[in-house]
Design a protein around this motif. Structure first.
Motif, short mmCIF file in Angstrom:
data_model
loop_
_atom_site.label_atom_id
_atom_site.label_comp_id
_atom_site.label_asym_id
_atom_site.label_seq_id
_atom_site.Cartn_x
_atom_site.Cartn_y
_atom_site.Cartn_z
N GLY A 206 0.87 -1.35 0.23
CA GLY A 206 -0.07 -0.02 -0.02
C GLY A 206 0.76 1.20 -0.17
N THR A 207 1.86 1.35 0.97
CA THR A 207 2.45 2.70 0.80
C THR A 207 3.00 2.88 -0.48
N GLU A 208 3.65 2.05 -1.12
CA GLU A 208 4.01 2.39 -2.61
C GLU A 208 2.93 3.34 -3.33
N PHE A 209 1.58 2.99 -2.97
CA PHE A 209 0.68 3.55 -3.83
C PHE A 209 -0.20 4.59 -3.02
N ARG A 258 -7.79 4.49 -8.70
CA ARG A 258 -6.57 4.28 -9.73
C ARG A 258 -5.40 3.59 -8.96
N ALA A 259 -5.08 3.94 -7.71
CA ALA A 259 -3.88 3.33 -6.92
C ALA A 259 -4.24 1.76 -6.69
N VAL A 260 -5.26 1.14 -6.53
CA VAL A 260 -5.66 0.07 -6.33
C VAL A 260 -5.42 -0.58 -7.68
N ASP A 262 -3.68 0.19 -10.08
CA ASP A 262 -2.01 0.39 -10.62
C ASP A 262 -1.37 -0.73 -9.71
N MET A 263 -1.72 -1.02 -8.38
CA MET A 263 -1.32 -2.01 -7.57
C MET A 263 -1.48 -3.44 -8.01
N LEU A 264 -2.90 -3.56 -8.56
CA LEU A 264 -3.15 -4.95 -9.03
C LEU A 264 -2.03 -5.26 -10.24
N ASN A 265 -2.00 -4.26 -11.17
CA ASN A 265 -1.30 -4.44 -12.60
C ASN A 265 0.22 -4.77 -12.03
#
Ligand SMILES: Cc1cc2nc3c(=O)[nH]c(=O)nc-3n(C[C@H](O)[C@H](O)[C@H](O)COP(=O)(O)OP(=O)(O)OC[C@H]3O[C@@H](n4cnc5c(N)ncnc54)[C@H](O)[C@@H]3O)c2cc1C
Length: 447
Positions: A206-209, A258-260, A262-265
């Motif tokens: 999470g912190t990365e996003f 968007r962050a979720v 991006d994290m999934l990708n």
């Protein structure tokens, strides 16, 4: 600083028996019930469709229509009718928890048809913007839409705006809970999620996003393989009944979506492209302000299954309180409770034991809500129906779900009819007659 708005003449664009402001299923069901009983009804809705959080917010679950033993149907009325109406389109199904899952896009069309068939009139893209009163009655509401400002005159008014915009302008005493449940921006995710847990991923990456630890959930969408409705995150620390906070909440909600994705990708399944197919048209607001009525629903009465002669609602959904500072609490009829914290820790217990309730005391299989919970002290031709309801934190946590608010909408529509039919103030109405009339109109086992 203030400016003075010059006096101007406002055209009366509609006149009739009942005006409903806000067109979620709560407002639609109020309008349809009243129209079926013969009232001339106008419903105004600011979005381009009916359904509120169920459509514009993409939240596609109505909890079970049965009691906790799943033996007896306790909710019928318009919720069950709409579920039946969606059947030919295979746009809904009952899931493992006996909840009714639907495709919000199809629900929009069915609510349009329900309104048209009932004879109720409506205006979309139309905002409630103010009201006029005389003595203890509302005489007109002011609306804004593409035609400019107009007035709607009616003999009765139902506020189904969620936040209680009319109740606010009427000066009805309001309160907010210490824990105001935070909002979530929902979206439709495309991509294979089998075996993935977004909350675990947020804890890890999470912190990365810029995603903080959270508690979320998701659901399938009927006939849409590899598409899920996601409510993975909350927006914390904002008051969604305030314009500036609401604006910030929308933007932050979208950023988190968007962050979720991006994290999934980056960390989801290899070779799978994850896409946001659609974001909610507005952020899903769980709670804002509550308005006082003559009876406040409370968790104690609810979970001990008190019965009322003037019951307008049957429900089973347990207490479900999203914490304002992350995490969630669930409490159920059988005494069990669970507090899930955002860091993944869980605390369990038994509230019946803690309260000293005898172990052999009967456990109810559903709860009820009396009509007086909708009756405020002053305004004779007004009811607020929806999540602004008068309830303590725990009771609100249970009552706030749509199958319950749908029934409250139906009760408000029936009460409007009875008030006009008997020429009575809402405070003079017989709650048992409201309950009886609801049953006659198809609601299950009320009255
Ligand atoms: C993220 C999230 C997940 C949830 N999950 C579930 C779930 O799984 N199952 C469940 O049953 N419940 C769930 N709930 C709770 C439930 O969806 C809400 O409590 C319920 O929809 C509130 O209904 P309402 O009619 O009071 O308000 P809303 O659904 O918010 O409807 C208010 C309506 O009034 C309109 N309106 C507002 N102001 C004006 C105005 N000034 N003029 C004209 N129109 C106006 C809005 O556009 C909207 O259509 C969830 C809620 C959220 C936010």
């Amino acid at each position: 600083m203030y400016i003075v708005e010059p006096q101007r003449q406002i055209p009366v664009i509609w006149e009739g028996d009942l005006c409903v402001a806000g067109g979620s299923a709560t407002g639609v069901f109020a309008a349809v019930r009243a129209a079926r009983l013969g009232l001339k009804v106008m419903l105004i809705e600011r979005q381009n469709c009916f359904g509120g959080v169920a459509t514009s917010g993409l939240v596609n679950v109505w909890h079970t229509f049965r009691d906790t033993e799943r033996k007896k149907q306790i909710i019928a009325g318009l919720s069950a009718e709409v579920a039946r109406r969606l059947e030919p389109f295979r746009a809904g199904y009952v899931d493992w928890a006996d909840s009714y899952c639907f495709n919000p896009q199809e629900l929009k069309v069915e609510l349009d048809k329900l309104m048209d068939e009932s004879g109720a009139e409506y205006l979309l893209h139309t905002w409630y913007a103010g009201l006029q009163t005389k003595d203890d009655r509302i005489t007109a509401v002011l609306v804004e839409n593409k035609d400019g400002r107009g007035a709607i005159k009616a003999d009765f008014f139902i506020d189904a705006t969620g936040d209680g915009d009319l109740a606010r302008d009427l000066g009805i005493e309001s309160y907010t809970h210490e824990n105001v449940q935070p909002p979530s921006a929902c979206f439709l995710l495309q991509g294979d999620m089998e075996g993935l847990d977004v909350q675990d991923m947020i804890r890890k990456y999470g912190t990365e996003f810029c995603l903080e630890e959270d508690w979320g959930w998701h659901n399938d969408v009927p006939r849409c393989p590899q598409v899920s409705m996601r409510a993975d995150t909350h927006v914390f620390g904002l008051r969604c009944d305030r314009a500036e906070d609401l604006t910030k909440a929308e933007v932050e909600g979208r950023r988190k979506i968007r962050a979720v994705v991006d994290m999934l990708n980056k960390y989801g399944k290899k070779g799978v492209a994850y896409n946001n197919l659609a974001s909610c048209s507005y952020i899903g607001i769980r709670e804002s302000v509550h308005y006082k009525t003559v009876y406040q629903a409370n968790e104690n009465d609810l979970l001990q299954g008190l019965r009322y002669e003037d019951a307008i609602l049957n429900g089973t959904y347990g207490v479900d309180v999203h914490h304002a500072n992350r995490g969630i609490t669930f409490r159920f009829f059988d005494g069990t409770y669970r507090v899930e914290n955002a860091d993944g820790t869980v605390r369990r217990g038994n509230w019946r034991k803690e309260k000293g309730i005898a172990p052999d005391a009967p456990v109810p299989t559903y709860y009820q809500l009396p009509f007086r919970c909708l009756v405020q002290a002053k305004w004779q031709n007004f009811i607020a129906a929806g999540r602004m309801l008068n309830a303590d934190t725990g009771a609100f946590g249970a009552l706030r779900v749509m199958v319950n608010l749908n029934q409250i909408g139906e009760a408000a529509g029936v009460a409007a009819y009875l008030a006009l039919h008997h020429n009575e103030a809402v405070q003079e109405l017989s709650g048992t007659e409201v309950a009886r009339t609801l049953s006659k109109g198809g609601s299950a086992n009320l009255g």
